[in-house]
Design a protein around this motif. Structure first.
Motif, PDB file in Angstrom:
ATOM      1  N   THR A 147       0.895  -1.223   0.014  1.00 38.84           N
ATOM      2  CA  THR A 147      -0.044   0.090  -0.087  1.00 38.84           C
ATOM      3  C   THR A 147       0.842   1.330   0.046  1.00 38.84           C
ATOM      4  N   ASP A 148       1.931   1.264   0.682  1.00 39.23           N
ATOM      5  CA  ASP A 148       2.840   2.483   0.797  1.00 39.23           C
ATOM      6  C   ASP A 148       3.511   2.553  -0.696  1.00 39.23           C
ATOM      7  N   PHE A 175       4.824   5.423  -5.226  1.00 34.71           N
ATOM      8  CA  PHE A 175       5.125   5.384  -6.493  1.00 34.71           C
ATOM      9  C   PHE A 175       4.380   6.810  -7.337  1.00 34.71           C
ATOM     10  N   HIS A 176       3.253   6.974  -7.068  1.00 36.77           N
ATOM     11  CA  HIS A 176       2.481   8.334  -7.474  1.00 36.77           C
ATOM     12  C   HIS A 176       3.185   9.423  -7.251  1.00 36.77           C
ATOM     13  N   MET A 177       3.596   9.622  -6.101  1.00 29.31           N
ATOM     14  CA  MET A 177       4.253  10.697  -5.611  1.00 29.31           C
ATOM     15  C   MET A 177       5.544  11.034  -6.411  1.00 29.31           C
ATOM     16  N   ALA A 178       6.545   9.629  -6.328  1.00 34.34           N
ATOM     17  CA  ALA A 178       7.629   9.666  -7.188  1.00 34.34           C
ATOM     18  C   ALA A 178       7.667  10.174  -8.585  1.00 34.34           C
ATOM     19  N   VAL A 179       6.375   9.509  -9.303  1.00 32.74           N
ATOM     20  CA  VAL A 179       6.455  10.144 -10.595  1.00 32.74           C
ATOM     21  C   VAL A 179       5.810  11.395 -10.628  1.00 32.74           C
ATOM     22  N   THR A 180       5.156  12.026  -9.852  1.00 31.19           N
ATOM     23  CA  THR A 180       4.772  13.476  -9.857  1.00 31.19           C
ATOM     24  C   THR A 180       6.137  14.545  -9.399  1.00 31.19           C
ATOM     25  N   PRO A 214      12.901  17.060 -12.707  1.00 24.82           N
ATOM     26  CA  PRO A 214      13.399  15.629 -13.471  1.00 24.82           C
ATOM     27  C   PRO A 214      14.721  15.406 -12.995  1.00 24.82           C
ATOM     28  N   ASN A 215      15.635  16.294 -12.457  1.00 22.99           N
ATOM     29  CA  ASN A 215      16.833  15.977 -11.872  1.00 22.99           C
ATOM     30  C   ASN A 215      16.945  15.411 -10.192  1.00 22.99           C
ATOM     31  N   LEU A 216      15.573  15.329  -9.981  1.00 19.55           N
ATOM     32  CA  LEU A 216      15.395  14.759  -8.553  1.00 19.55           C
ATOM     33  C   LEU A 216      15.117  13.176  -8.554  1.00 19.55           C
ATOM     34  N   GLU A 217      15.844  12.358  -7.981  1.00 17.78           N
ATOM     35  CA  GLU A 217      15.645  11.031  -7.875  1.00 17.78           C
ATOM     36  C   GLU A 217      14.997  10.461  -6.550  1.00 17.78           C
ATOM     37  N   THR A 218      14.397   9.641  -6.447  1.00 18.64           N
ATOM     38  CA  THR A 218      13.652   9.006  -5.316  1.00 18.64           C
ATOM     39  C   THR A 218      14.338   7.721  -5.295  1.00 18.64           C
TER      40      THR A 218
END
Length: 169
Positions: free
Chosen positions: A94-95, A100-105, A111-115
């Protein structure tokens, strides 16, 4: 290039699970900022400055960690302070779905910020701040969920809040 990480959350209160992620993130980041997000829509039991103090105490052994508060979007804060990797802890599927949606946003906005996702250590996979608040509000023992350095501080904070509630009713 220096790897500067941001581990952002509400930390209301900080748990052993949070400390586990912080400890592991310290091994992959040259510097780690633990960002205490201030969200006026959330009703925090522990004041932001208290959460910062608790986190500073719990992370004192890590020489590459600093703790700070911020308001607004995490991605904006990260960009403003020179962060190049967001650290996110995952306890369960669930996390992952939400993160995942937050990371894509965040990647779309910056664009240069990685998760970087760090899976929870199994014995902390069930621990979250909501659970700790519920157990504490019911008078239960919260010691197993909190870093040793802050157990008494958190208990005192909850005791004060409970006294205030009793006075209101």
């Amino acid at each position: 290039m220096e790897r500067v990480g941001l581990y952002a959350g509400s930390f209301n209160p900080p748990t052993k699970g949070h400390l586990d992620i912080i400890s592991r993130a310290c091994n992959v980041c040259d510097r780690l900022i633990v960002g205490v997000g201030i969200n006026m829509r959330k009703k925090a039991v522990i004041k932001p400055d208290e959460r910062v103090q608790l986190l500073e105490k719990a992370t004192a052994q890590f020489t590459n960690v600093t703790v700070a508060t911020y308001e607004g979007l995490t991605v904006d804060y990260a960009n403003n302070i020179g962060v190049n990797v967001l650290i996110r802890g995952l306890r369960n599927p669930t996390d992952f779905h939400m993160e995942f949606h937050m990371a894509v946003t965040n990647k779309t906005l910056s664009p240069n910020l990685e998760t970087l996702f760090l899976m929870s250590t199994p014995n902390f996979a069930f621990v979250n701040s909501y659970l700790v608040r519920e157990v504490a509000a019911s008078g239960g023992d919260i010691d197993a969920f909190l870093p040793e350095e802050i157990i008494e501080d958190v208990k005192q904070i909850f005791a004060k809040r409970m006294e205030l509630l009793k006075e209101l009713f």
